[in-house]
Design an enzyme around this catalytic site. Sequence first.
Site, PDB file in Angstrom:
ATOM      1  N   TYR A  22      18.496 109.948  -3.962  1.00 50.77           N
ATOM      2  CA  TYR A  22      17.281 110.244  -3.585  1.00 50.77           C
ATOM      3  C   TYR A  22      16.239 109.051  -3.259  1.00 50.77           C
ATOM      4  O   TYR A  22      16.381 107.909  -3.705  1.00 50.77           O
ATOM      5  CB  TYR A  22      16.534 110.699  -5.078  1.00 50.77           C
ATOM      6  CG  TYR A  22      17.095 112.189  -5.297  1.00 50.77           C
ATOM      7  CD1 TYR A  22      17.469 113.022  -4.571  1.00 50.77           C
ATOM      8  CD2 TYR A  22      17.610 111.925  -6.725  1.00 50.77           C
ATOM      9  CE1 TYR A  22      18.162 114.376  -5.137  1.00 50.77           C
ATOM     10  CE2 TYR A  22      18.354 113.080  -7.010  1.00 50.77           C
ATOM     11  CZ  TYR A  22      18.314 114.368  -6.449  1.00 50.77           C
ATOM     12  OH  TYR A  22      19.076 115.342  -6.822  1.00 50.77           O
ATOM     13  N   ARG A  74       2.061  98.665 -38.501  1.00 54.89           N
ATOM     14  CA  ARG A  74       2.744 100.009 -38.950  1.00 54.89           C
ATOM     15  C   ARG A  74       2.302 100.584 -40.148  1.00 54.89           C
ATOM     16  O   ARG A  74       0.972 100.155 -40.706  1.00 54.89           O
ATOM     17  CB  ARG A  74       4.277  99.967 -38.567  1.00 54.89           C
ATOM     18  CG  ARG A  74       4.536  99.325 -37.297  1.00 54.89           C
ATOM     19  CD  ARG A  74       5.643  99.676 -36.582  1.00 54.89           C
ATOM     20  NE  ARG A  74       6.895  99.478 -37.373  1.00 54.89           N
ATOM     21  CZ  ARG A  74       8.098  99.592 -36.711  1.00 54.89           C
ATOM     22  NH1 ARG A  74       8.079  99.578 -35.488  1.00 54.89           N
ATOM     23  NH2 ARG A  74       9.286  99.392 -37.607  1.00 54.89           N
ATOM     24  N   LYS A 111      19.622 104.581 -39.019  1.00 52.25           N
ATOM     25  CA  LYS A 111      18.640 105.628 -38.354  1.00 52.25           C
ATOM     26  C   LYS A 111      19.098 105.854 -37.149  1.00 52.25           C
ATOM     27  O   LYS A 111      19.990 105.128 -36.517  1.00 52.25           O
ATOM     28  CB  LYS A 111      17.058 104.964 -38.661  1.00 52.25           C
ATOM     29  CG  LYS A 111      17.090 103.533 -37.604  1.00 52.25           C
ATOM     30  CD  LYS A 111      15.815 103.020 -37.852  1.00 52.25           C
ATOM     31  CE  LYS A 111      15.593 101.934 -36.987  1.00 52.25           C
ATOM     32  NZ  LYS A 111      14.601 101.049 -37.456  1.00 52.25           N
ATOM     33  N   MET A 135      19.691 112.548 -12.489  1.00 49.44           N
ATOM     34  CA  MET A 135      19.928 113.041 -13.697  1.00 49.44           C
ATOM     35  C   MET A 135      21.382 113.015 -14.410  1.00 49.44           C
ATOM     36  O   MET A 135      21.578 112.804 -15.364  1.00 49.44           O
ATOM     37  CB  MET A 135      19.592 114.642 -13.619  1.00 49.44           C
ATOM     38  CG  MET A 135      19.418 115.056 -14.994  1.00 49.44           C
ATOM     39  SD  MET A 135      18.892 116.810 -15.091  1.00 49.44           S
ATOM     40  CE  MET A 135      17.046 116.597 -14.662  1.00 49.44           C
TER      41      MET A 135
END
Length: 384
Positions: free
Chosen positions: A271, A141, A42, A319
Amino acid sequence: MTEANGSAAPLREAVIDASAIEHNVRRLREIAGTRETIAVVKADGYGHGAVTAARAALAGGATRLGVADIGEGLELRRAGIDAPVIAWLHGPGADFAAAADARLELGVSSARQVVEVAASARSSSVDPVRLHLKLETGLGRNGAHRSEWDELFATAAAAEREGGIRVDGIFSHLSGTSRADDLAQVALFEEGVDLAAAHGLEGRLRHIAATAAAIGIPEARLDAVRIGIGIYGVSPVADRTPAELGLRPAMTVSTRVAAVRRVAEGHGASYGYRYRAPRETTYALVPLGYADGMPRQASNAGPVSIRGERYRVAGTIAMDQFIVDVGDAPVEVGDEVLVFGDPATGAPLAEEWAEAAGTIGYEIVTRIGHRVERTAAESPGAQN
Ligand SMILES: *Cc1c(COP(=O)(O)O)cnc(C)c1O
């Protein structure tokens, strides 16, 4: 600042070693010793490429493939993969008819889903459509709750007698909270299996263990294990490395230094200046960021290897890029940066990034983004 020139090799690369997946499936089959092995591919094969992973897993002896949803199963069929595929997570309006036509096996969690699949089976040329009944044993679940088992088994047994569907398996999924919690789930599951037998559904494939239990909880191995993370050579548990489990990481992520800059003591990095040069040093710029799946939470922590030396991310992961402080090492633009992968290459482990980011190795490999080009490992080098 010296800038990188263009070059033929991809800027960001994830080399996928299919022979490692094949080896890992063999290794896990050897450990579990079950009649069947369901390889879970998956989420695009946990980021490795679903089709690549599926083919390698089958070559390693997997008898079935597992995916979450029907769309993922159809993708395998479109690629020409013919092996049995189970899909077990269905949203409202899931296309059971398309699944039936593609000979996907369906994990179903309720009597209602059995009825829906049986209706789709009537309009399909595939006969019978194969089902695996999912039991809720604690995880919270999907799966039928114990209070719904009678109805589920009665409905499935009746549908099977009418034709069109066949119950191939009964399964559940463990929480991995503790050995005691998992054994309690296994015990409840066995009750469900007995009840199914009482409804005429005996001798069906019983499967409850994923990688962690396939390795660590022999009582959970039953007839088949559904192994995902282990086939990619990533450890399912914090206290064992892949090597300790006899597994080889199948994905190696690398890039090349895009720029180097000599900076004075106190110079900030990225940053927020969450890192400052402790002395005059060299900053190397690594062109991978959170858009590529590098977790921002691993700022000031994630490891890389350049020219055989280990460094950590300096400052905030952005990013598209992050900085490493390489001290006085002669690092140059274009040098290979190994981010994580097979330790045989000198790369850190995905598990080390997971630890740096406060997550699990599963998330590190699965989240690698589309800008990172997947390429096949050059030689099959299968040293099984
Ligand atoms: C993802 C998944 C697996 C595989 O789990 P791993 O821990 O990766 O081995 C098995 N079963 C189900 C139901 C899953 O969702």
